[in-house]
Design a protein around this motif. Structure first.
Motif: not given
Length: 280
Positions: A51-62
């Motif tokens: 879940r934290y990995r997904y959130l990190a990737v999402a924030v990075f892409l935004l």
């Protein structure tokens, strides 16, 4: 509370319908749903490290989307906004020239295009109808031009909200400035469809059949001499008018497809975040 609840669904339906015709509204709706999903994941207790990995990737892409938009804005608005001004002037010049080009296409269709012997009366009627719409479109373009001159800086700086927002806005601008081609395509599509349906109905008449819309089936009907006589006259007229209608339809369908092809790369860029999360 019971009186208020039913009004929520029609409002959501209207927003969904509007999002179908505007790439910017569709993007904001998708972005809001995406941020709501991230918020749910952030406060969710299950999921572990994934879940934290997904959130990190999402924030990075935004952040990457906003960063790329900022770079695009700095490039376009650099050098005293000269690039933004040149692009605006060039786009407006293309729009004005397209008016004369479309009028030339109509003059070509009203003659003998590619040696085709079209019905002169029908071609002249359709050409006059579309030229009247072009004159109305010129007033529409003048209104959009004045709005563009006042809001050109805002359009060029929309990339500060992300490169996807800038591309979505560009897609809507292309749709706004080519709405006449879409209207012409719809008009000729309806006329061509009506003519094909009429020919199909006449074909059933000669075979003693008729489409029953209530039961959604083809029923047998008795035929009379008067019906066959009138049907043969209508069939002859519609067959002779079909090449003219088909020619106009093919030309405007080609222009409509050309506009859609022009929008495809811009739409793909505006939806790159969705592609990353869907296939990533």
């Amino acid at each position: 509370m019971d009186d208020i609840a039913p009004s929520v669904t029609p409002r959501r339906c209207r927003m969904s319908e509007m999002a179908r015709f505007s790439e910017v509204l569709r993007l904001f709706k998708s972005r809001a749903a995406f941020l709501s999903h991230l918020r749910t994941l952030f406060f969710e207790e299950r999921g572990g490290s994934g879940r934290y990995r997904y959130l990190a990737v999402a924030v990075f892409l935004l952040i990457a989307d906003i960063g790329l938009g900022g770079l695009l804005v700095s490039f376009v608005l650099g050098k005293d906004q000269q690039i933004c001004h040149n692009v605006s002037v060039r786009c407006l010049a293309i729009l004005r020239n397209s008016t004369f080009s479309l009028s030339g296409v109509l003059d070509w269709l009203m003659g003998n295009p590619v040696g085709l012997k079209l019905n002169k009366e029908l071609a002249a009627t359709l050409g006059t109808f579309f030229k009247h719409h072009i004159s109305l479109w010129q007033m529409y373009i003048n209104a959009l031009t004045s709005i563009w001159e006042d809001c050109g800086y805002f359009v060029c700086s929309a990339g500060l909200m992300g490169v996807s927002v800038q591309m979505a806005l560009l897609t809507d601008i292309i749709a706004l400035f080519t709405i006449h081609i879409h209207c012409f395509y719809i008009y000729m599509g309806r006329l061509y469809n009506m003519q094909l349906r009429g020919l199909l109905a006449l074909g059933r008449l000669f075979r003693g059949k008729k489409w029953n819309p209530l039961r959604e089936r083809v029923d047998h009907i008795p035929r009379s001499v008067d019906q066959l006589f009138v049907g043969s006259m209508l069939l002859t007229i519609m067959l002779f008018l079909l090449p003219t209608v088909l020619t106009f339809y093919v030309v405007f369908a080609t222009l409509h497809v050309a506009v859609k092809v022009l929008q495809i790369p811009v739409i793909l860029v505006s939806r790159w975040l969705e592609f990353c999360f869907r296939f990533g």
